[in-house]
Design a protein around this motif. Structure first.
Motif, mmCIF file in Angstrom:
data_model
loop_
_atom_site.group_PDB
_atom_site.id
_atom_site.type_symbol
_atom_site.label_atom_id
_atom_site.label_comp_id
_atom_site.label_asym_id
_atom_site.label_seq_id
_atom_site.Cartn_x
_atom_site.Cartn_y
_atom_site.Cartn_z
ATOM 1 N N TYR A 267 2.539 7.581 4.263
ATOM 2 C CA TYR A 267 1.679 8.245 5.535
ATOM 3 C C TYR A 267 2.701 7.887 6.503
ATOM 4 C CZ TYR A 267 -1.109 7.111 9.550
ATOM 5 O OH TYR A 267 -1.463 6.995 10.860
ATOM 6 N N ALA A 268 3.224 6.458 6.561
ATOM 7 C CA ALA A 268 4.110 6.217 7.777
ATOM 8 C C ALA A 268 5.259 6.806 7.813
ATOM 9 C CB ALA A 268 4.236 4.554 7.526
ATOM 10 N N GLY A 269 5.873 7.485 6.666
ATOM 11 C CA GLY A 269 7.046 8.283 6.554
ATOM 12 C C GLY A 269 7.956 7.494 5.951
ATOM 13 N N ARG B 80 0.411 4.272 -0.450
ATOM 14 C CA ARG B 80 -0.158 5.381 0.222
ATOM 15 C C ARG B 80 0.114 5.601 1.790
ATOM 16 N NH1 ARG B 80 -6.208 6.993 -0.632
ATOM 17 N NH2 ARG B 80 -6.190 8.439 1.070
ATOM 18 N N PHE B 81 -0.172 4.335 2.329
ATOM 19 C CA PHE B 81 0.140 4.051 3.702
ATOM 20 C C PHE B 81 1.763 4.077 4.114
ATOM 21 C CE2 PHE B 81 1.531 0.673 6.633
ATOM 22 C CZ PHE B 81 1.384 1.430 7.911
ATOM 23 N N ASP C 281 -9.271 7.343 6.557
ATOM 24 C CA ASP C 281 -9.539 5.901 6.075
ATOM 25 C C ASP C 281 -8.360 5.162 6.318
ATOM 26 O OD1 ASP C 281 -9.750 3.943 4.350
ATOM 27 O OD2 ASP C 281 -10.611 5.124 2.591
ATOM 28 N N THR D 181 6.066 2.987 11.378
ATOM 29 C CA THR D 181 6.107 4.214 11.384
ATOM 30 C C THR D 181 7.644 4.327 12.073
ATOM 31 O OG1 THR D 181 5.157 4.289 13.517
ATOM 32 C CG2 THR D 181 3.951 4.925 11.366
ATOM 33 N N ARG E 178 7.059 12.961 11.972
ATOM 34 C CA ARG E 178 6.811 12.012 12.873
ATOM 35 C C ARG E 178 8.013 12.334 14.126
ATOM 36 N NH1 ARG E 178 3.148 8.175 12.772
ATOM 37 N NH2 ARG E 178 2.001 8.221 10.821
ATOM 38 N N HIS F 90 0.614 15.164 4.107
ATOM 39 C CA HIS F 90 0.110 14.427 2.713
ATOM 40 C C HIS F 90 -0.397 15.171 1.738
ATOM 41 C CE1 HIS F 90 1.003 11.111 5.198
ATOM 42 N NE2 HIS F 90 0.113 11.239 6.098
ATOM 43 N N ALA G 52 -7.195 2.499 3.170
ATOM 44 C CA ALA G 52 -6.411 3.097 2.398
ATOM 45 C C ALA G 52 -5.219 3.853 2.715
ATOM 46 C CB ALA G 52 -7.457 4.275 1.815
ATOM 47 N N GLU G 53 -5.045 4.323 3.797
ATOM 48 C CA GLU G 53 -4.001 4.907 4.494
ATOM 49 C C GLU G 53 -3.409 4.665 5.642
ATOM 50 O OE1 GLU G 53 -3.980 9.666 3.943
ATOM 51 O OE2 GLU G 53 -5.730 9.021 4.675
ATOM 52 N N GLY G 54 -4.008 4.054 6.568
ATOM 53 C CA GLY G 54 -3.658 3.423 8.115
ATOM 54 C C GLY G 54 -2.967 2.247 7.988
ATOM 55 N N LEU G 55 -3.065 1.306 6.983
ATOM 56 C CA LEU G 55 -2.640 -0.045 7.218
ATOM 57 C C LEU G 55 -2.294 -0.370 5.746
ATOM 58 C CD1 LEU G 55 -5.498 -1.548 9.094
ATOM 59 C CD2 LEU G 55 -3.424 -1.214 9.835
ATOM 60 N N ASN H 150 -0.641 10.552 13.701
ATOM 61 C CA ASN H 150 -1.841 10.768 12.907
ATOM 62 C C ASN H 150 -2.666 9.760 12.639
ATOM 63 O OD1 ASN H 150 -3.375 11.718 10.934
ATOM 64 N ND2 ASN H 150 -1.963 11.606 9.412
ATOM 65 N N ILE H 151 -3.829 9.694 13.210
ATOM 66 C CA ILE H 151 -4.934 8.744 13.026
ATOM 67 C C ILE H 151 -5.687 9.063 11.693
ATOM 68 C CG2 ILE H 151 -6.822 7.356 14.011
ATOM 69 C CD1 ILE H 151 -5.532 8.150 16.710
ATOM 70 N N PRO H 152 -5.700 8.514 10.542
ATOM 71 C CA PRO H 152 -6.168 9.035 9.340
ATOM 72 C C PRO H 152 -7.511 8.358 9.238
ATOM 73 C CG PRO H 152 -5.157 7.210 8.991
ATOM 74 C CD PRO H 152 -4.660 7.249 10.387
ATOM 75 N N VAL I 188 7.356 13.752 5.869
ATOM 76 C CA VAL I 188 6.562 13.193 6.817
ATOM 77 C C VAL I 188 7.364 12.436 7.956
ATOM 78 C CG1 VAL I 188 4.933 11.266 6.999
ATOM 79 C CG2 VAL I 188 4.776 12.557 5.358
ATOM 80 N N LEU I 189 8.413 11.887 7.651
ATOM 81 C CA LEU I 189 9.230 11.168 8.526
ATOM 82 C C LEU I 189 9.826 11.999 9.591
ATOM 83 C CD1 LEU I 189 10.465 8.531 9.408
ATOM 84 C CD2 LEU I 189 12.379 8.731 8.176
ATOM 85 N N ASN J 146 0.867 -1.369 0.073
ATOM 86 C CA ASN J 146 -0.085 -0.050 -0.051
ATOM 87 C C ASN J 146 0.882 1.193 0.013
ATOM 88 O OD1 ASN J 146 -1.551 2.142 0.533
ATOM 89 N ND2 ASN J 146 -2.879 1.162 2.144
#
Ligand code: ATP
Ligand code: MG
Lengths: 362, 515
Positions: free
Chosen positions: A233-235, A229-230, B341, B360, B331, B307, B344-347, B337-339, B327-328, A227
């Motif tokens: 998002y995770a950097g 996008r993930f 979706d 992360t 962090r 993002h 699509a984004e968090g996992l 950040n708890i997104p 982003v890194l 993924n």
């Protein structure tokens, strides 16, 4: 803990069962084709099935193929795991072969470091050739499928030109002079083609597995593949991962190039030396579901079939091309039953596929 | 009177060994709205997939019109008049609405696809069941709420008598929920039957006639909606008293953690998403971003998270401008950040929980030493978080995709909070999450605040915002139109007036609270 172990085994068994089903179906189809085209179908089919086992020499051909199929399967698995659909292994093989030839034929060749230097030159050339489509994608958004295929043509034709003109051993030949003996891979078993390449392939399997599953680079690569996008998002720097995955895969492709030209089979650079083997890595990667440890196993079976078909082409009235049909059948079977990798790859290869496939419901 | 659809003693164990259903009974009467409720991982989606033929039960039986049936696949279920809308839609984004609806059973004129008739039929269907949607645009170009209507129309086009909606409201804004309910009522009025899964009990009580309560793979009760209250239903679901109230400690709010000045953000198409946003976020507080979806609060959050590019402005966290950092680095500066979706984004659903929970922190230190993964530490971390957040999963090696929706959400929350962030961005933290878990997530976010985190919370659920926030900032058309302290005087109605743009405060009033 033990329950997840046993689950892993269960999953592995399921995968094996699927792969074996594909194999059996492929054999069935091959048999039907033979039945239609051959005057003595049973004998012909027997040749396909037992051909590789007829002599020490044919066994050697088979195992040598397995080493090479393993390398190309690994190279494809690596980029596929990052969900990059670079098709550039063929070009990397030619560039790798070219540069290891240049080093082998240079003054360095006959020296003590001749062999490793030639191998490293091949890997470096392959890596550079893998880097280009990755960089073009990261910087310019160039589609890696298209750019890597174009680069393949360039590499094949460049090698053909160089071998025919500046590097040719004697006018009219299609190869360079023989490499100095010390740059040629020693055999492992006398009077066969089984050579150091097999060991390099097995080491590559271990290294690729380790890189993918034990290093943070490998986890990042797999997360980008799962993924993107993930990953962002995770950097994780997805672009860097993408380019480095293609570069590393290129190094594997380049190493395969060196294995070809420095191996017992040739010991020199010649035109079209790769014999369309590189692309078969796609099939192997798909059946192995991009798992490095499964790649040599799949290569073992597939290499057997491939060798059997070649021998059948020589000894019977059925042409070698049957293997292409068998190959297509395996791809169809595998792509339709495997959720990841195969189906997606085929979907991306179809030009009509809309670009907005993601972002559906959610 | 016999039930239209009945499930008796359904059992289902997944290949991983998870027992999802273990003796489920369900009895649906014709013409009713039947809600199925239960905690995350109780087995609701699994049961629905069995009713729809895409999972095979290991035991038990299904009866349709009193006769035993067996669905070998979705096709068989569709032929028997069952339709299902999954939480994650299965539409072809580049195809038009009407093409998606009729795909697979297109009206034909000879051998040709009769487009005119297809469009007319889709129009008629959409009017008949009060599911307004234009048949012509592509599915990719319409909002989620309308995509859902397309899914429903698709089922109705195949003559579904029984329509299964798996958590349809989880992706909808409150006003879209009302529109969905209008459609559901019209469906029932025309003789269809609806099975409906939801976690928000007020919704369940509003729309359903009967309710089946599931817990840990079993049916624990079937009740009439008019016989229960929110509280008694909650007790049935969780098996204990639950109160959705959090106590917020008195915290020291003297330090400004995040200072946003003049932040403007555009949409991809160049229109303004939000303009000149100023706000100060202090340690130990939760600031709720209030607004109807699409008023710029989401884009604002995404910009802070990294993002989305800002047009101009700054966001200073302890003296560094976050907007300059990748982003890194953000962090590492203490942002979590708890997104909105999670899938699509968090996992990464294909990766294991251990990998997801470490994703992360993959630079050296933590889970990585000299570029090598510390797999023991990753596993221990995952095991601890699974335990602490009561995540229902086979273990750290389970793929994230095998978890139920609510449990996936917990994985994201657990990971983000485990880093003890200085600034926490939270979007829709309890969408699709059950009551017990909602309570738990609220509590953990509040605890992070109490320990000194500065939290920005955006949610479509006003009750969530009112329960958690110290202050409210109301977004309307990309601007902050009101800023309020959260005390007794603030009512949903008052917020609503600002949200709909009926009222706005003076710039002085806003600055007095937003800074
Ligand atoms: N494909 C799968 N493979 C393995 N386990 C699964 C799979 N799908 C679901 N499970 C497991 O089965 C259990 C029940 O899942 P299910 O999705 O039915 O729950 P649910 O009641 O719908 O929960 P939620 O409210 O969170 O959506 C969970 O523990 C989940 O982890
Ligand atoms: Mg569910």
């Amino acid at each position: 803990m033990s329950s997840t172990r046993s689950n892993m085994w269960k999953a592995a068994r399921r995968e094996t069962a699927r792969a074996l089903t594909a194999l059996v179906m492929a054999l069935l189809v091959a048999f039907i084709i033979v039945l239609i085209t051959s005057k003595s179908p049973v004998e012909t089919f027997g040749t396909l099935l037992s051909g590789p086992m007829t002599s020490k020499r044919t066994i050697g051909l088979w195992i040598d193929d397995v080493a090479k199929l393993t390398m190309t399967g690994l190279a494809f698995s690596l980029v596929f795991q990052a969900r990059q659909f670079s098709m550039g292994v063929q070009g990397q093989v030619y560039m790798g072969g070219l540069f290891s030839a240049l080093v082998a034929l240079s003054p360095i060749g006959p020296t003590a470091i001749g062999m490793p230097a030639a191998v490293l030159a091949g890997m470096a050339a392959g890596a550079c050739y893998g880097f280009i489509p990755g960089y073009a994608k990261a910087r310019l958004g160039a589609n890696e499928i298209v750019s890597s295929l174009m680069l393949n043509y360039i590499a094949v034709n460049l090698v053909t030109y160089l071998v025919r003109e500046p590097l040719v051993a004697a006018p009219g030949l299609l190869s360079t002079a023989n490499f100095p003996p010390n740059t040629i891979f020693p055999t492992l078993i006398d009077r066969t083609r089984i050579d150091l390449g097999l060991i390099l392939a097995l080491i590559s399997v271990a290294v690729t597995w380790f890189a993918l599953y034990r290093t943070s680079w490998g986890l990042k690569l797999r997360l980008v593949g799962h993924n993107a996008r993930f990953a962002e998002y995770a950097g994780i720097k997805a672009n860097f991962i993408m380019v480095s995955a293609m570069t590393a895969s290129g190094a594997l492709g380049g190493l395969l190039g060196a294995m070809f030209v420095q191996g017992q089979a040739y010991g020199k650079l010649l035109v079209q030396f790769e014999g369309n083997l590189a692309f078969e890595g796609i099939l192997i990667a798909i059946v192995a579901r991009n798992r490095p440890l499964a790649v040599p196993v799949v290569a073992l079976f597939y290499g057997y079939l491939r060798q059997g078909a070649l021998i059948m082409g020589i000894r019977t009235d059925v042409p070698t091309e049957v293997i292409a049909v068998v190959q297509a059948i395996i791809i169809l079977l595998v792509a339709s039953s495997f959720k990841f990798g195969g189906g997606r790859l085929l979907a991306r290869l179809k030009p009509a596929k809309p670009a907005t496939a993601t972002g559906a419901g959610a | 009177m016999t039930a239209l659809l009945e499930a008796r003693g359904i059992a289902k164990t997944y290949p991983g060994g998870t027992v999802a259903n273990n003796g489920v009974d369900l009895s649906i009467r014709a013409g009713e709205v039947h809600a199925v409720v239960g905690e995350n991982g109780a087995g609701k989606s699994t049961l629905m997939k069995i009713l729809f033929g895409i999972e095979q039960p290991d035991g038990g039986e299904l009866l349709l019109d009193g006769k035993p049936v067996h669905f070998a696949g979705a096709k068989a279920a569709i032929n028997a008049g069952i339709g299902m809308v999954f939480q994650h839609f299965s539409l072809v984004p580049s195809f038009s609405v009407y093409e998606n609806v009729v795909m697979g059973s297109e009206p034909k004129a000879g051998l040709r696809f009769d487009r005119k008739r297809a469009i007319a039929e889709v129009r008629a269907l959409s009017e008949k069941f009060r599911l307004p949607v234009d048949p012509l645009p592509s599915v990719a170009s319409i909002p989620v709420g309308q995509q859902q209507r397309v899914e429903i129309l698709k089922a109705l086009y195949r003559d579904a008598r029984i329509l299964i909606l798996d958590e349809p409201t989880a992706v909808l804004a409150p006003q879209e929920v009302e529109e969905l309910f209008v459609a559901v009522r019209s469906l029932v009025a025309q003789g269809r039957t609806v099975i409906f899964i939801a976690h928000k009990l007020p919704e369940v009580l509003e729309i359903s006639d009967s309710i089946t309560v599931m817990r840990a793979g079993k049916t624990v009760a079937q009740v009439k909606a008019r016989d229960v209250t929110e509280q008694s239903l909650a007790n049935l679901m969780v098996g204990r008293e639950v109160t959705l109230k959090v106590d917020r400690a008195v915290t020291d709010k003297s330090t400004v953690r995040l200072e946003v000045a003049g932040l403007s953000v555009n949409h991809e198409n160049g229109t303004t998403a939000c303009a000149d946003i100023d706000l100060r976020l202090r340690t130990g507080e939760i600031v709720g971003l209030v607004g109807v979806e699409g008023n710029g609060q989401q884009e604002f959050m995404e910009t802070i998270a990294g993002h989305r590019a800002a047009l101009r402005g700054s966001a200073m966290l302890d003296g560094v401008d976050l907007l300059d950092l990748p982003v890194l680095k953000r962090r590492q500066a203490g942002l979590a950040n708890i997104p909105q979706d999670r899938i699509a984004e968090g996992l990464a659903v294909g990766a294991s929980l251990a990998e997801n929970m470490a994703a992360t922190r993959l630079s050296d230190g933590g889970f990585v030493r000299h570029g090598l993964l510390d797999r023991k530490a990753m596993k221990a971390n995952a095991a601890a978080l699974i335990d602490k957040f009561a995540i229902r999963a086979a273990g750290p090696d389970a793929a994230a995709g095998t978890l139920s929706g609510g449990n996936m959400q917990k994985v994201v929350v657990a990971r983000e909070l485990s880093e003890d962030p200085k600034v926490l961005l939270v979007s829709q933290p309890t969408r699709g999450v059950d009551l017990g878990a909602t309570q738990f997530i609220w509590k953990t976010i509040t605890e992070a605040r109490d320990k000194g985190a500065a939290v920005l919370l955006s949610s479509a659920d006003l009750s969530e915002l009112m329960a958690l926030s110290d202050r409210f900032l109301v977004f309307y058309h990309g601007e902050i139109v009101a800023a309020l302290e959260n005390d007794e005087s603030v009512t949903p109605e008052a917020l609503g007036a600002f949200m709909l743009g009926l009222e706005r405060q003076t710039p002085e009033q806003i600055r007095a609270v937003s800074l």
